[in-house]
Design an enzyme around this catalytic site. Sequence first.
Site, PDB file in Angstrom:
ATOM      1  N   ARG A 128       0.842  -1.198   0.000  1.00 35.83           N
ATOM      2  CA  ARG A 128       0.000   0.000   0.000  1.00 35.83           C
ATOM      3  C   ARG A 128       0.878   1.250   0.000  1.00 35.83           C
ATOM      4  O   ARG A 128       0.591   2.229  -0.697  1.00 35.83           O
ATOM      5  CB  ARG A 128      -0.937  -0.006   1.219  1.00 35.83           C
ATOM      6  CG  ARG A 128      -2.129  -0.947   1.055  1.00 35.83           C
ATOM      7  CD  ARG A 128      -3.120  -0.794   2.198  1.00 35.83           C
ATOM      8  NE  ARG A 128      -2.662  -1.407   3.437  1.00 35.83           N
ATOM      9  CZ  ARG A 128      -2.960  -2.639   3.829  1.00 35.83           C
ATOM     10  NH1 ARG A 128      -3.731  -3.411   3.098  1.00 35.83           N
ATOM     11  NH2 ARG A 128      -2.496  -3.118   4.974  1.00 35.83           N
ATOM     12  N   PHE A 156     -10.643  -5.936  -6.616  1.00 33.16           N
ATOM     13  CA  PHE A 156     -10.716  -6.734  -5.382  1.00 33.16           C
ATOM     14  C   PHE A 156     -10.284  -5.848  -4.204  1.00 33.16           C
ATOM     15  O   PHE A 156      -9.358  -6.164  -3.462  1.00 33.16           O
ATOM     16  CB  PHE A 156      -9.833  -7.989  -5.448  1.00 33.16           C
ATOM     17  CG  PHE A 156     -10.065  -8.849  -6.656  1.00 33.16           C
ATOM     18  CD1 PHE A 156     -11.105  -9.771  -6.681  1.00 33.16           C
ATOM     19  CD2 PHE A 156      -9.256  -8.730  -7.776  1.00 33.16           C
ATOM     20  CE1 PHE A 156     -11.327 -10.571  -7.796  1.00 33.16           C
ATOM     21  CE2 PHE A 156      -9.468  -9.525  -8.898  1.00 33.16           C
ATOM     22  CZ  PHE A 156     -10.506 -10.450  -8.913  1.00 33.16           C
ATOM     23  N   ASP A 173     -15.296  -4.437  -5.971  1.00 36.56           N
ATOM     24  CA  ASP A 173     -15.383  -5.595  -5.076  1.00 36.56           C
ATOM     25  C   ASP A 173     -16.813  -6.127  -5.147  1.00 36.56           C
ATOM     26  O   ASP A 173     -17.746  -5.377  -5.411  1.00 36.56           O
ATOM     27  CB  ASP A 173     -15.017  -5.240  -3.634  1.00 36.56           C
ATOM     28  CG  ASP A 173     -14.540  -6.454  -2.842  1.00 36.56           C
ATOM     29  OD1 ASP A 173     -13.320  -6.631  -2.680  1.00 36.56           O
ATOM     30  OD2 ASP A 173     -15.399  -7.250  -2.388  1.00 36.56           O
ATOM     31  N   SER A 174     -16.946  -7.438  -4.864  1.00 37.74           N
ATOM     32  CA  SER A 174     -18.295  -8.019  -4.912  1.00 37.74           C
ATOM     33  C   SER A 174     -18.938  -8.047  -3.531  1.00 37.74           C
ATOM     34  O   SER A 174     -20.024  -8.580  -3.365  1.00 37.74           O
ATOM     35  CB  SER A 174     -18.236  -9.428  -5.503  1.00 37.74           C
ATOM     36  OG  SER A 174     -17.320 -10.207  -4.774  1.00 37.74           O
ATOM     37  N   ASP A 222      -5.530  -7.592  -6.587  1.00 36.57           N
ATOM     38  CA  ASP A 222      -5.211  -8.361  -5.369  1.00 36.57           C
ATOM     39  C   ASP A 222      -6.376  -9.298  -5.037  1.00 36.57           C
ATOM     40  O   ASP A 222      -7.119  -9.066  -4.082  1.00 36.57           O
ATOM     41  CB  ASP A 222      -4.948  -7.392  -4.204  1.00 36.57           C
ATOM     42  CG  ASP A 222      -4.563  -8.132  -2.928  1.00 36.57           C
ATOM     43  OD1 ASP A 222      -4.025  -9.257  -3.031  1.00 36.57           O
ATOM     44  OD2 ASP A 222      -4.799  -7.588  -1.833  1.00 36.57           O
ATOM     45  N   CYS A 229      -2.192 -14.720  -3.486  1.00 39.83           N
ATOM     46  CA  CYS A 229      -1.993 -15.187  -2.110  1.00 39.83           C
ATOM     47  C   CYS A 229      -2.252 -16.684  -2.011  1.00 39.83           C
ATOM     48  O   CYS A 229      -2.517 -17.213  -0.942  1.00 39.83           O
ATOM     49  CB  CYS A 229      -2.870 -14.404  -1.135  1.00 39.83           C
ATOM     50  SG  CYS A 229      -4.620 -14.559  -1.465  1.00 39.83           S
TER      51      CYS A 229
HETATM   52  N1  SAH Z   1      -6.747  -5.763  -1.621  1.00 42.85           N
HETATM   53  C1  SAH Z   1      -7.466  -5.903  -0.382  1.00 42.85           C
HETATM   54  C2  SAH Z   1      -7.701  -7.367  -0.009  1.00 42.85           C
HETATM   55  C3  SAH Z   1      -8.418  -8.166  -1.069  1.00 42.85           C
HETATM   56  S1  SAH Z   1      -9.196  -9.602  -0.461  1.00 42.85           S
HETATM   57  C4  SAH Z   1      -6.730  -5.136   0.734  1.00 42.85           C
HETATM   58  O1  SAH Z   1      -5.541  -4.812   0.576  1.00 42.85           O
HETATM   59  O2  SAH Z   1      -7.341  -4.862   1.755  1.00 42.85           O
HETATM   60  C5  SAH Z   1     -10.096 -10.142  -1.825  1.00 42.85           C
HETATM   61  C6  SAH Z   1     -11.383  -9.389  -2.092  1.00 42.85           C
HETATM   62  O3  SAH Z   1     -11.923  -9.873  -3.309  1.00 42.85           O
HETATM   63  C7  SAH Z   1     -12.496  -9.550  -1.065  1.00 42.85           C
HETATM   64  O4  SAH Z   1     -12.860  -8.294  -0.574  1.00 42.85           O
HETATM   65  C8  SAH Z   1     -13.667 -10.189  -1.811  1.00 42.85           C
HETATM   66  O5  SAH Z   1     -14.928  -9.634  -1.438  1.00 42.85           O
HETATM   67  C9  SAH Z   1     -13.348  -9.825  -3.236  1.00 42.85           C
HETATM   68  N2  SAH Z   1     -13.841 -10.723  -4.282  1.00 42.85           N
HETATM   69  C10 SAH Z   1     -13.825 -12.065  -4.327  1.00 42.85           C
HETATM   70  N3  SAH Z   1     -14.283 -12.518  -5.509  1.00 42.85           N
HETATM   71  C11 SAH Z   1     -14.595 -11.423  -6.252  1.00 42.85           C
HETATM   72  C12 SAH Z   1     -15.100 -11.231  -7.570  1.00 42.85           C
HETATM   73  N4  SAH Z   1     -15.350 -12.270  -8.382  1.00 42.85           N
HETATM   74  N5  SAH Z   1     -15.275  -9.977  -7.990  1.00 42.85           N
HETATM   75  C13 SAH Z   1     -15.017  -8.908  -7.195  1.00 42.85           C
HETATM   76  N6  SAH Z   1     -14.528  -9.043  -5.947  1.00 42.85           N
HETATM   77  C14 SAH Z   1     -14.318 -10.280  -5.477  1.00 42.85           C
END
Ligand code: SAH
Length: 398
Positions: free
Chosen positions: A214, A230, A252-253, A302, A342
């Site tokens: 970040r 994400f 995000d979903s 991510d 991850c």
């Molecule tokens: N980058 C973030 C952490 C990401 S965790 C940080 O630094 O805080 C992964 C995220 O992907 C979650 O919030 C989850 O809700 C989202 N997610 C999972 N599948 C998804 C999809 N198909 N489309 C959009 N978001 C998704």
Amino acid sequence: MNIVTLKPSKEKSLQRRHPWVYANAIDRVEGKPAQGATVLVRAHDGRFLARAAYSPHSQIRARVWSFDEAEPIDHAFFKRRVQRALAHRQTMVRNTGAVRLIFGEADGLPGLIVDHYTADDGRGQLVCQFMAAGVEAWKEAIVDALTGVTGCPNVYERSDVSIREKEGLEQITGVLAGDEPPETLIASENGVRYHVDVRNGHKTGFYIDQRDNRALVQQFAQDRDVLNCFCYTGGFSLAALKGGAKRVVSIDSSGEALALAQQNVTANAFDAARAAWLDADAFKTLRRLYDDGERFDLVVLDPPKFAPSREHVDRAARAYKDINLTGFRLLRPGGLLFTYSCSGAIDAELFQKIVAGAATDARVDARILKRLGAGVDHPLLTAFPEGEYLKGLLLQIA
Ligand code: SAH
């Protein structure tokens, strides 16, 4: 006494100080070790190898507490381990109210995760995940050690992780010491305030492992159009806004995560007009943005763990390639891609190959500027490469 004796020549990995004993390496078990009980692990010829925690239901049948024959496993042992972990963090981790205090095997406490939040109002909150029979059996001693050593009275458990089922343990959450956590606490990292929901958020509430990444995004965001895919509660998005991004589009979903993300914009008094939040599927939305002719100067990908285990690697590889391909296409010339995986089952080499394949198919020349990983509070034991899960690349296209 409970004694686990290994098959001939199966002592080698423990001699290299790898902390796991697999069921198929065991010749015999003497005594009747209960779940999580301490066992003495011996080579076939009777030599001492380690003291370990017994997991009768798991293929990882024992996890090592100590390779030192003179070290008993008792309350004082857990206190020493927590003291050592804290000393490392105190000297190495700065500018944050969110620190991983205990990172399992790397801190000599296999199966235990502890995150330490210090809210802006001064309230301390420890959040734990007990993921193996050994740490579960010693929970009280561990909580005592944590509160005693850190001076933080509030401990919350987030052991709602499916991996516990492999250990024959049920998922559980709740207060272990002190007070119920607030609905959200606000912790600051590198000058950005983040709402953290320790009870209902992902993992312990915040992706602490991405702190350094970040900070990098913050450093490179000035005047750029940013896409954060994400985004969860907006970690990278807020960092980009702090770094002076012109505009940040986040996907995000999870509606709940996005609601907190928007509260984070307010908590930092950023201009809400600079940020757009899309509650949508990332795969589809990336393609739609591309088709609509949207382009960005900095893209962050991510995603969640696409490969929970080895059987999922092929499908996960296709998913990583898909988002990275569109990620590259969405970049303007000279644009930056921060891309992560991850999935422990996909190593750094394979991840780089997948990203390289995505660049080829996107017909861009991509250069790796930096290899990325988790922060120093997520150390990787050289004897335990399995501990590496988060890897990333910072790329620039020509
Ligand atoms: N980058 C973030 C952490 C990401 S965790 C940080 O630094 O805080 C992964 C995220 O992907 C979650 O919030 C989850 O809700 C989202 N997610 C999972 N599948 C998804 C999809 N198909 N489309 C959009 N978001 C998704």
